[in-house]
Each structure stands twice: as structure tokens, then as C-alpha cells.
Design an enzyme around this catalytic site. Structure first.
Site, mmCIF file in Angstrom:
data_model
loop_
_atom_site.group_PDB
_atom_site.id
_atom_site.type_symbol
_atom_site.label_atom_id
_atom_site.label_comp_id
_atom_site.label_asym_id
_atom_site.label_seq_id
_atom_site.Cartn_x
_atom_site.Cartn_y
_atom_site.Cartn_z
ATOM 1 N N ASP A 24 -20.319 22.906 -1.326
ATOM 2 C CA ASP A 24 -19.845 24.267 -1.456
ATOM 3 C C ASP A 24 -18.194 24.171 -1.447
ATOM 4 O OD1 ASP A 24 -22.086 24.925 -2.054
ATOM 5 O OD2 ASP A 24 -22.071 26.514 -0.312
ATOM 6 N N LYS A 128 -26.797 26.816 -6.289
ATOM 7 C CA LYS A 128 -27.863 27.222 -5.143
ATOM 8 C C LYS A 128 -27.438 28.827 -4.883
ATOM 9 C CE LYS A 128 -25.161 25.453 -1.224
ATOM 10 N NZ LYS A 128 -25.088 26.648 -0.543
ATOM 11 N N CYS A 161 -23.219 27.291 5.443
ATOM 12 C CA CYS A 161 -24.167 26.357 4.307
ATOM 13 C C CYS A 161 -24.358 25.050 4.674
ATOM 14 C CB CYS A 161 -23.460 26.572 3.014
ATOM 15 S SG CYS A 161 -23.622 28.089 2.421
HETATM 16 N N1 TIU Z 1 -20.869 28.129 1.724
HETATM 17 C C1 TIU Z 1 -21.041 28.706 2.891
HETATM 18 O O1 TIU Z 1 -20.820 28.548 3.823
HETATM 19 N N2 TIU Z 1 -21.260 30.147 2.486
HETATM 20 C C2 TIU Z 1 -20.688 31.082 3.027
HETATM 21 O O2 TIU Z 1 -20.988 32.414 2.895
HETATM 22 N N3 TIU Z 1 -20.145 30.727 4.417
HETATM 23 C C3 TIU Z 1 -19.466 31.519 5.152
HETATM 24 O O3 TIU Z 1 -18.720 31.120 6.392
HETATM 25 N N4 TIU Z 1 -19.245 32.927 4.819
#
Ligand code: TIU
Length: 219
Positions: A24, A128, A161
């Protein structure tokens, strides 16, 4: 076999059955105007992970490691976004317009991976809908088909994530090593404790190392 210096103890791995998993590294999390900032966070904290991850990615490509990228996000009609997720953050942000397009929607600029870590041909990108990279994706099948046993993990955010993915991967039998300088959190305390949690109790769900040790191990 190779070995990486890690905590709580070195991890042995075969580069042929090891994948680099970058989670991500999307504009929506690391740049202003995206999902991360809408949730009230200082996105600049995540930028610390970019340079070390670039180095790790470059080395992994050089050595022929299998590289996989993930992106969190949803279909344009949000049909794969649970209603319960829509209201997280206290307000609806997902699917609304921002300076980088509709937030966390596939195909929008904010949803895409930052240019510094952009995938090249042959590197699968896993889209995802959840926090975990295995939930509702074909990641496990892709890794099984390649005979992957070890995951070197980078990305954001550590406690959301990255943690969810490493826990999912551990339960599926993968050995995961998280590179501490290639992951980041909006909360420095979560970064510290999040890394501790992974490696506690004799590597309860993974190992913790860093970019320097990875480069040394693979070189
Ligand atoms: N990729 C991921 O970690 N998504 C989130 O929403 N992370 C947050 O810390 N908000």
C-alpha cells in the site's frame, strides 16, 4: 540458503522461494489530500519509509527476487466496500472527491502507487478491498504457484495493513521478515510497539530486520 540478521534470531531463506511484498505505498496514504490525511493524520511521517524501500526494491530486482505490490481500494461503485468500512473515520471519505481523485477508488491517481516505488512488468499488483492482503485476493495462489515460502515485507501502515497481512501470511505458513525502516506509521509509538509485537515470544508471527541487513543478506 541465505541468512538475514534479524530479531529475535537470524532467519534462513532461499532467495528462489522468497518474495518482496510492498504494501500500500499509495498516494492516498503517504501524500496530503488522501485517505490518510482525511483521517486526521500527518502523512509526512510515512515518507521516511520511501528511500529505504527504494533501495530494497532495487536490490531485490537486481537479484531476481519475486516482487509483489498491493493497493488498498475499491471498485468505482463501492460494491466491494462493506458499509461498516465506509463510515470509519467518523465521516464518509471513501469514494468522495479529493485533489487526487475519488479516495481509495481503483483507477484514481490517489489510489495508485507512488512513482518512486512504481511496479515494473512482471511484478503483480494485488488490489485488495481490506486491510489484509490475503482477504478477497489471489495473493496466496500467486505465491503458492511460485513456491514462495518467505516474505520480506515493507509498506504502510505498520499497525494496520502491514500487521494484518503479516498475521494472515503467518497463519498460511509463510515466514515473514518485516524491515523496520521500510515500514511506517502515523503514530511513532505504534511503530515501536508494532515491531515489538511481531518478534516477541520467539518470533510469534514474524521477524524484524532492516534494509541494511536485507541488502547484506542478498548481496
Ligand atoms: N494500508 C493501510 O494501512 N490502510 C489504512 O487505512 N491504514 C491506516 O493506518 N489508516
Amino acid at each position: 540458503m541465505s541468512s538475514i540478521q534479524a530479531e529475535p534470531f537470524p532467519l534462513h531463506f532461499d532467495p528462489a522461494t522468497t518474495a518482496l511484498l510492498i504494501i500500500d505505498m499509495q498516494r492516498d496514504f503517504v501524500l496530503p489530500g488522501g485517505f490518510g490525511e482525511k483521517l486526521g493524520n500527518d502523512t509526512s511521517l510515512l515518507l521516511a519509509a520511501v528511500e529505504p524501500t527504494q533501495l530494497v526494491l532495487q536490490k531485490a530486482r537486481e537479484k531476481g527476487l519475486f516482487v509483489v505490490h498491493t493497493r488498498e481500494g475499491h471498485r468505482a461503485d463501492l460494491s466491494d466496500c462493506p458499509p461498516s468500512k465506509l463510515t470509519r473515520g467518523g465521516k464518509i471519505f471513501i469514494g468522495t472527491d479529493g485533489p487526487m481523485g475519488r479516495i481509495l477508488v481503483r483507477g484514481e491517481s490517489g489510489h495508485d502507487i507512488i512513482h518512486q516505488l512504481y511496479p515494473v512488468q512482471g511484478e503483480p499488483v494485488i488490489d485488495k478491498p481490506g486491510k489484509g492482503s490475503f482477504h478477497a485476493t489471489d495473493l496466496h495462489q500467486i505465491l503458492l504457484d511460485r513456491g514462495i515460502k518467505t516474505l520480506v515485507v515493507c509498506g504502510v501502515t505498520l499497525e494496520v495493513c502491514v500487521h494484518t497481512t503479516v498475521r494472515e501470511a503467518n497463519d498460511r505458513g509463510y515466514e515473514c521478515v518485516v524491515l523496520s525502516d521500510c515500514v511506517a506509521s502515523y503514530f511513532p509509538e505504534f511503530q515501536r510497539v508494532g515491531l515489538e509485537m511481531i518478534k516477541a515470544q520467539g518470533a510469534i508471527f514474524g521477524w524484524v530486520s532492516n534494509s541494511k541487513n536485507f541488502v547484506a543478506a542478498i548481496s
